[in-house]
Design a protein around this motif. Structure first.
Motif, PDB file in Angstrom:
ATOM      1  N   VAL A 131      38.629  54.883  41.370  1.00  0.00           N
ATOM      2  CA  VAL A 131      38.763  53.503  41.518  1.00  0.00           C
ATOM      3  C   VAL A 131      40.211  53.579  41.513  1.00  0.00           C
ATOM      4  CG1 VAL A 131      38.358  51.327  40.263  1.00  0.00           C
ATOM      5  CG2 VAL A 131      36.627  53.356  40.142  1.00  0.00           C
ATOM      6  N   ALA A 172      42.093  48.028  41.010  1.00  0.00           N
ATOM      7  CA  ALA A 172      40.963  47.562  41.400  1.00  0.00           C
ATOM      8  C   ALA A 172      39.935  47.276  40.334  1.00  0.00           C
ATOM      9  CB  ALA A 172      40.088  48.714  42.215  1.00  0.00           C
ATOM     10  N   LEU A 215      35.827  47.126  39.654  1.00  0.00           N
ATOM     11  CA  LEU A 215      34.551  47.929  40.209  1.00  0.00           C
ATOM     12  C   LEU A 215      33.277  47.195  39.348  1.00  0.00           C
ATOM     13  CD1 LEU A 215      33.353  50.267  42.201  1.00  0.00           C
ATOM     14  CD2 LEU A 215      33.627  51.501  40.241  1.00  0.00           C
ATOM     15  N   LEU A 256      29.770  53.248  42.363  1.00  0.00           N
ATOM     16  CA  LEU A 256      30.470  53.907  43.349  1.00  0.00           C
ATOM     17  C   LEU A 256      29.983  55.311  43.417  1.00  0.00           C
ATOM     18  CD1 LEU A 256      33.142  53.669  44.968  1.00  0.00           C
ATOM     19  CD2 LEU A 256      34.384  54.626  43.100  1.00  0.00           C
ATOM     20  N   THR A 260      34.026  59.091  46.760  1.00  0.00           N
ATOM     21  CA  THR A 260      34.303  57.836  47.366  1.00  0.00           C
ATOM     22  C   THR A 260      35.620  57.050  46.639  1.00  0.00           C
ATOM     23  OG1 THR A 260      32.134  57.505  48.040  1.00  0.00           O
ATOM     24  CG2 THR A 260      33.399  55.499  48.074  1.00  0.00           C
ATOM     25  N   HIS A 279      37.360  53.544  45.886  1.00  0.00           N
ATOM     26  CA  HIS A 279      37.304  51.969  45.840  1.00  0.00           C
ATOM     27  C   HIS A 279      38.597  51.462  45.735  1.00  0.00           C
ATOM     28  CE1 HIS A 279      35.287  48.153  45.045  1.00  0.00           C
ATOM     29  NE2 HIS A 279      36.273  48.017  44.124  1.00  0.00           N
ATOM     30  N   THR A 280      39.260  50.877  46.807  1.00  0.00           N
ATOM     31  CA  THR A 280      40.672  50.270  46.617  1.00  0.00           C
ATOM     32  C   THR A 280      40.593  48.837  46.054  1.00  0.00           C
ATOM     33  OG1 THR A 280      40.372  48.964  48.926  1.00  0.00           O
ATOM     34  CG2 THR A 280      40.882  51.433  48.960  1.00  0.00           C
ATOM     35  N   GLY A 295      38.770  46.018  47.537  1.00  0.00           N
ATOM     36  CA  GLY A 295      37.370  46.191  47.693  1.00  0.00           C
ATOM     37  C   GLY A 295      36.688  47.178  48.783  1.00  0.00           C
ATOM     38  N   ARG A 296      37.562  47.576  49.423  1.00  0.00           N
ATOM     39  CA  ARG A 296      37.042  48.646  50.461  1.00  0.00           C
ATOM     40  C   ARG A 296      36.682  50.110  50.045  1.00  0.00           C
ATOM     41  NH1 ARG A 296      41.427  47.793  55.219  1.00  0.00           N
ATOM     42  NH2 ARG A 296      42.762  47.119  53.360  1.00  0.00           N
ATOM     43  N   ARG A 297      36.063  50.495  50.599  1.00  0.00           N
ATOM     44  CA  ARG A 297      35.724  52.034  50.225  1.00  0.00           C
ATOM     45  C   ARG A 297      35.597  52.988  51.309  1.00  0.00           C
ATOM     46  NH1 ARG A 297      30.545  51.476  45.933  1.00  0.00           N
ATOM     47  NH2 ARG A 297      31.653  49.823  44.814  1.00  0.00           N
TER      48      ARG A 297
END
Length: 179
Positions: free
Chosen positions: A150, A154, A156, A160, A164, A166-167, A170-172
Motif C-alpha cells: 500500500v 494511499a 485502502l 488488496l 499487488t 495499491h498507489t 487508487g491504481r493497482r
C-alpha cells in the motif's frame, strides 16, 4: 439527518474492563510511546497487556495501539514511528510485514446511512511480507494480501490481492512492474 444523541456503544466490546483499559492508557501515554523506551520493552508491554507478538518484532516510538489484547503480530514484523493501530476490532500483522511511519490501520467507522451513526467496525489483516508505506491508511474490513504494498499516502478501502501495489491515486499493478 443524524441524531447523535441516539448513538450507543451497542455491539462494540472493548475486550477488557475499565481498570485494564485505564492502566493501558496510562502506560501507553507515559512509557510505551516515549522515544527513550527500548523497542524490546514496547514488545514486552504489548505482550503483558495481551497482544500476541512473534519473535524479533520491532516497535518504534510514538506507535499508538488502542487495545493490545486485540493485536497479533507475526515474527520479524516492523511497526514504524508514529504508526496508529486503531483496533476496535482485531488487527493481524503477518510475519515480515512492515507498517511504516504514521500509517493508520483503522478497524472502526460509522454507518453514515444510520441516523444514530452506529459503529460499522471490522478486523484488518496485513499479510505476510506486506508493506503499508508511510502515511498510508487501511480501513475496516480490509485484507492486505501476502507481499502486497500500500503506497505512501494511499487509502485502502477494499481487499488488496497478494503481490499487488495499491498507489496513492487508487491504481493497482503487480508489485514487480515498473512505475
Amino acid at each position: 439527518m443524524r441524531d447523535l444523541r441516539a448513538f450507543t456503544l451497542a455491539g462494540y466490546d472493548k475486550g477488557r474492563g475499565l481498570l485494564v483499559q485505564a492502566l493501558w492508557f496510562a502506560v501507553l501515554n507515559t512509557v510505551f510511546m516515549a522515544w527513550f523506551t527500548p523497542a524490546r520493552l514496547r514488545v514486552a508491554l504489548l505482550r503483558a497487556f495481551g497482544a500476541d507478538i512473534g519473535a524479533g518484532v520491532l516497535v518504534r516510538h510514538r506507535v499508538r495501539v488502542l487495545w493490545p489484547w486485540k493485536l497479533t503480530v507475526g515474527d520479524h514484523a516492523w511497526i514504524g514511528e508514529g504508526a496508529w493501530i486503531l483496533n476496535l476490532e482485531p488487527v493481524a500483522i503477518g510475519a515480515h510485514a512492515c507498517v511504516s511511519q504514521e500509517a493508520l490501520l483503522c478497524t472502526g467507522s460509522h454507518d453514515h446511512r444510520a441516523a444514530d451513526f452506529r459503529y460499522r467496525n471490522a478486523p484488518v489483516t496485513v499479510g505476510e511480507g506486506a508493506w503499508i508505506a508511510a502515511r498510508a491508511t487501511v480501513l475496516a474490513g480490509v485484507e492486505v494480501g501476502r507481499c502486497a504494498v500500500v503506497a505512501a499516502g494511499a487509502v485502502l478501502h477494499r481487499d488488496l490481492p497478494e503481490l499487488t501495489l495499491h498507489t496513492a491515486d487508487g491504481r493497482r499493478r503487480p508489485v514487480g512492474e515498473p512505475v
